[in-house]
Every structure is written in structure tokens, then in C-alpha cells.
Design an enzyme around this catalytic site. Structure first.
Site, mmCIF file in Angstrom:
data_model
loop_
_atom_site.group_PDB
_atom_site.id
_atom_site.type_symbol
_atom_site.label_atom_id
_atom_site.label_comp_id
_atom_site.label_asym_id
_atom_site.label_seq_id
_atom_site.Cartn_x
_atom_site.Cartn_y
_atom_site.Cartn_z
ATOM 1 N N LYS A 49 82.595 36.824 -106.745
ATOM 2 C CA LYS A 49 82.570 37.277 -108.272
ATOM 3 C C LYS A 49 83.724 36.846 -109.068
ATOM 4 C CE LYS A 49 79.996 39.811 -108.960
ATOM 5 N NZ LYS A 49 78.410 39.550 -108.775
ATOM 6 N N GLY A 51 83.259 33.756 -111.009
ATOM 7 C CA GLY A 51 82.862 33.081 -111.922
ATOM 8 C C GLY A 51 81.842 31.866 -111.462
ATOM 9 N N TRP A 54 78.859 31.145 -113.740
ATOM 10 C CA TRP A 54 79.212 30.712 -115.070
ATOM 11 C C TRP A 54 79.579 29.170 -114.938
ATOM 12 C CZ3 TRP A 54 84.251 32.451 -118.226
ATOM 13 C CH2 TRP A 54 84.186 31.892 -119.324
ATOM 14 N N LYS A 115 75.987 25.739 -103.915
ATOM 15 C CA LYS A 115 77.084 26.782 -103.953
ATOM 16 C C LYS A 115 77.786 27.540 -102.731
ATOM 17 C CE LYS A 115 76.689 31.739 -105.486
ATOM 18 N NZ LYS A 115 76.125 32.832 -106.197
ATOM 19 N N HIS A 117 80.189 30.614 -101.032
ATOM 20 C CA HIS A 117 81.557 31.544 -100.801
ATOM 21 C C HIS A 117 82.086 31.571 -99.418
ATOM 22 C CE1 HIS A 117 80.286 33.603 -104.574
ATOM 23 N NE2 HIS A 117 79.251 34.023 -104.180
ATOM 24 N N SER A 149 85.014 43.518 -110.438
ATOM 25 C CA SER A 149 83.388 43.008 -110.582
ATOM 26 C C SER A 149 82.842 43.276 -109.102
ATOM 27 C CB SER A 149 83.608 41.433 -110.764
ATOM 28 O OG SER A 149 82.323 41.108 -110.844
ATOM 29 N N TYR A 211 89.081 31.187 -113.686
ATOM 30 C CA TYR A 211 88.186 31.879 -114.697
ATOM 31 C C TYR A 211 89.116 32.131 -115.815
ATOM 32 C CZ TYR A 211 85.265 35.912 -116.025
ATOM 33 O OH TYR A 211 84.503 36.806 -116.820
ATOM 34 N N PHE A 247 78.786 34.321 -122.459
ATOM 35 C CA PHE A 247 78.338 35.745 -121.743
ATOM 36 C C PHE A 247 77.190 36.272 -122.218
ATOM 37 C CE2 PHE A 247 78.660 40.197 -121.214
ATOM 38 C CZ PHE A 247 78.790 40.004 -119.655
ATOM 39 N N LYS A 275 80.533 42.394 -117.644
ATOM 40 C CA LYS A 275 81.406 42.496 -118.771
ATOM 41 C C LYS A 275 82.112 41.047 -119.196
ATOM 42 C CE LYS A 275 84.086 46.347 -120.087
ATOM 43 N NZ LYS A 275 84.772 47.605 -119.609
HETATM 44 S S1 PPS Z 1 78.825 35.940 -107.458
HETATM 45 O O1 PPS Z 1 77.825 37.128 -107.239
HETATM 46 O O2 PPS Z 1 79.886 35.916 -106.396
HETATM 47 O O3 PPS Z 1 78.170 34.665 -107.258
HETATM 48 O O4 PPS Z 1 79.334 36.245 -108.682
HETATM 49 P P1 PPS Z 1 80.015 35.186 -109.832
HETATM 50 O O5 PPS Z 1 78.963 34.526 -110.589
HETATM 51 O O6 PPS Z 1 80.979 34.508 -108.979
HETATM 52 O O7 PPS Z 1 80.862 36.076 -110.556
HETATM 53 C C1 PPS Z 1 80.497 37.240 -111.597
HETATM 54 C C2 PPS Z 1 81.470 37.541 -112.629
HETATM 55 O O8 PPS Z 1 81.416 36.209 -113.561
HETATM 56 C C3 PPS Z 1 80.841 37.001 -114.828
HETATM 57 N N1 PPS Z 1 80.168 35.893 -115.707
HETATM 58 C C4 PPS Z 1 80.780 35.753 -117.146
HETATM 59 N N2 PPS Z 1 81.935 35.644 -117.559
HETATM 60 C C5 PPS Z 1 82.086 35.148 -118.837
HETATM 61 N N3 PPS Z 1 81.255 34.479 -119.423
HETATM 62 C C6 PPS Z 1 80.144 34.022 -118.621
HETATM 63 N N4 PPS Z 1 79.261 33.286 -119.401
HETATM 64 C C7 PPS Z 1 79.868 34.591 -117.513
HETATM 65 N N5 PPS Z 1 78.736 34.631 -116.459
HETATM 66 C C8 PPS Z 1 79.288 35.290 -115.503
HETATM 67 C C9 PPS Z 1 80.163 38.018 -114.507
HETATM 68 O O9 PPS Z 1 80.051 38.872 -115.638
HETATM 69 C C10 PPS Z 1 80.759 38.764 -113.345
HETATM 70 O O10 PPS Z 1 82.194 39.238 -113.659
HETATM 71 P P2 PPS Z 1 82.378 40.772 -114.478
HETATM 72 O O11 PPS Z 1 83.856 41.197 -114.350
HETATM 73 O O12 PPS Z 1 81.423 41.684 -113.278
HETATM 74 O O13 PPS Z 1 81.507 40.825 -115.633
#
Ligand code: PPS
Length: 312
Positions: A49, A51, A54, A115, A117, A149, A211, A247, A275
Site C-alpha cells: 500500500k 504507491g 501508481w 512487482k 512486496h 490504506s 509516495y 488519481f 483516497k
Molecule cells: S498494493 O495493493 O500494495 O499494490 O497497493 P499500492 O498500489 O502499493 O498502494 C495503493 C495506494 O496507492 C494509492 N494510489 C494513488 N495515489 C495517488 N495517485 C494515484 N494515481 C494513485 N494510484 C493509487 C491508492 O489510492 C492507495 O492509497 P490509499 O491511501 O488507500 O488511497
């Protein structure tokens, strides 16, 4: 019974004393650890969680001149173009039909985008012992937001057969915090995970980014990643990438919103792009929880130089 209901619904399996994975991944860890890495692989590594998705989307846009439709035809989603090394046989837990096996990853043509983790110490020797030099991008996020998250993902983002909405809504954040302090969260200790890669941040094949910097300066971080990937982009292309990886765009785009994966997007679930801000933890942590957390944070990262932004 009341006691039962306030427990986090768990779908985890312990891999070792200091590492937990999702149950479906457990049997495949030996394959993950013996995987053959190539020098021209590109690996994105994160604690959960932070980023990942993204950054994956940004990378794919960078390498395709701001146009992922070049590679996403036929409905190929981000997880197919950029699979998670350990995302194998989720069917063990979720009856998910389309899972990727380690063999599929080994047969992918170069350059591969992968990818993970899994903490560095449990990745394969090729990476751990620097026997191969794939490009590695590590995305770090402040742990209060990462946990917030994860809390939503764990509680509302996952579809686990047999677990009802009541089970989810009953478990408070304090349960996840306790797990976090015990290093029992999925993928193990956040602190070790970050520090292992932080200590490699000066390796020429490693880019360590935050992030929070992506939120503060999306275009600047796109440029930084492009430079690391030796990809020249025009200012216009950078702007296009910023728009296409915003986002809201990612949340509405089936390429990146995981709407095809039942396990992480049930009809009632919180969207994967939930979010996307810095500081949402303030809506979830109590003052006491926050103060306790800050103390642990200071202790764990003292003297390391690793420091996050917790609000903007
Ligand atoms: S995972 O399941 O571990 O692969 O999740 P991961 O992609 O690492 O993280 C998910 C969080 O990234 C936020 N996110 C973004 N934030 C800003 N802009 C963009 N474009 C974006 N895409 C994904 C996503 O909303 C999760 O964070 P939270 O705080 O829950 O919103």
C-alpha cells in the site's frame, strides 16, 4: 462471540519468524526465492500500500511515450503487463481463475516488468547478493498512511469467502496497529523492509522514491523515473503522463483499477484507488495512537537518515 467479532478477519500465512504473506503465496515462496533474474528486468519493490500501482502505471507510460494503449490492447491490464512475482495461485484462497505462475514470469520475454512486496532478505540470491543488476525502483510511503490504506484494503478491499461485512466492520484500527508493532503485518516488518532498500539507495541500479514526493511534485517524479530509465521525454509527454496517471484517471480506468479481480474488488469494496492523499491517517489515528506511533518511528529510523512527510 463478541471477542471473535472484533478480530481482524485474517487470510495470512506465516512464512518465517519475521515474515507473513497471504496464504495463497506460501507454498510458492521457494520458487520466488530461486527465481532467475535478468539484468534487463525492471522491478518495483514496495511494502504493501505504498504507491506500487501508481508507480507501475507511470513507468509503463514513460516507456511507451505516454501511450499505454501501445501495449494494453486486448484488455491487458496493469497486473498482466507488470505482474507481482509472488502473486501466484491466489486461487488457493480466492478461487481466482486468472493467476500468474512463476513459470509464466520465467517465460516472459525481456524486458520484464515485475512487482514485489517481498522483503529484500527473502528475495532470490540474484538480487540479494547483487549477482544480477536489474533496475529496481523502491517506493516508500509514510507508515501511518500506508497502514491507513492497508486497514481499508484489509477490511473492505478484499473479498474473502465466508467473511461477512459484520466481521470487517467490527475490527478497529488498533488491531492492525498491534499487528504492525509486532511485525506481523502481511510482508512483515515495515521498518526492515524500508531500511533494507534504503541501504541500497546509492547502488546505481536502485532508485528510492517517496509516495509523498509523487503527490507534491507528480511531474518532477515522472521526470526522475524517466531519467533513471534513460528515457527522454518532452515536457508535453511528461504533462500527458501526469494527466493519465492522475488519481481520478487511474481510478476510472479498467487498465489500472483492478476491477477485473474479484478478490480485491468485490461490489461492496472500497475502490483500489481509495483516497490517494498524504495525511488521511489523521482521520483514523487517535492522538494517543499517533503519539505512540511517532515514538516507535523515531526509534526505528534513528540515525538512518530515512524520514517521511506525514502531512502536506
Ligand atoms: S498494493 O495493493 O500494495 O499494490 O497497493 P499500492 O498500489 O502499493 O498502494 C495503493 C495506494 O496507492 C494509492 N494510489 C494513488 N495515489 C495517488 N495517485 C494515484 N494515481 C494513485 N494510484 C493509487 C491508492 O489510492 C492507495 O492509497 P490509499 O491511501 O488507500 O488511497
Amino acid at each position: 462471540m463478541a471477542e471473535e467479532k472484533t478480530k481482524l478477519p485474517r487470510h495470512h500465512g506465516r512464512y518465517s519468524e519475521d515474515m507473513v504473506v497471504f496464504k495463497g503465496m506460501l507454498a510458492y515462496m521457494p520458487q520466488v526465492r530461486s527465481m532467475k533474474v535478468r539484468d534487463d528486468d525492471l522491478i518495483i519493490a514496495t511494502w504493501i500500500k505504498c504507491g506500487t500501482t501508481w508507480a507501475q502505471s507511470i513507468i509503463l507510460h514513460i516507456l511507451n511515450d505516454a501511450d499505454v494503449s501501445k501495449v494494453s490492447s486486448g484488455g491487458k491490464t496493469i497486473d498482466k503487463l507488470f505482474p507481482m512475482i509472488e502473486q501466484i495461485n491466489l486461487s488457493l484462497l480466492f478461487a481466482e481463475p486468472e493467476t500468474i505462475e512463476v513459470e509464466d514470469i520465467e517465460e516472459m520475454p525481456s524486458p520484464r516488468f515485475l512487482k514485489t512486496h517481498i522483503p529484500l532478505r527473502y528475495l532470490c540470491d540474484d538480487i540479494k547478493n547483487r549477482l544480477k543488476r536489474p533496475k529496481i525502483i523502491y517506493v516508500s510511503r509514510n507508515p501511518k498512511d500506508a497502514l491507513t490504506s492497508l486497514y481499508h484494503f484489509d477490511m473492505k478491499g478484499f473479498y474473502v469467502p465466508g467473511v461477512t461485512d459484520d466481521d470487517y466492520s467490527a475490527a478497529p484500527l488498533s488491531h492492525l496497529l498491534q499487528e504492525f508493532y509486532n511485525d506481523d503485518c502481511v510482508f512483515g516488518s515495515y521498518w526492515k523492509h524500508n531500511l533494507e532498500f534504503w541501504n541500497r539507495r546509492n547502488d546505481e541500479n536502485v532508485l528510492f522514491i517517496f509516495y509523498e514526493d509523487m503527490i507534491k511534485d507528480h511531474a518532477g517524479q515522472v521526470k526522475k523515473i524517466a531519467d533513471f530509465l534513460d528515457k527522454k521525454l518532452t515536457d508535453e509527454q511528461i504533462q500527458q503522463i501526469v494527466e493519465k496517471t492522475s488519481f481520478l484517471k487511474m481510478r476510472s480506468d479498467t487498465f489500472s483499477n483492478y476491477s477485473h479481480i474479484k478478490a480485491i474488488q468485490s461490489p461492496t469494496a472500497t475502490p483500489f484507488q481509495r483516497k490517494g492523499v498524504v495525511g488521511d491517517w489523521k482521520n483514523h489515528f487517535t492522538v494517543a495512537q499517533s503519539e505512540e506511533f511517532d515514538k516507535v518511528y523515531q526509534e526505528k529510523f534513528a540515525g538512518t537518515g530515512l524520514q517521511h512527510i506525514f502531512e502536506i
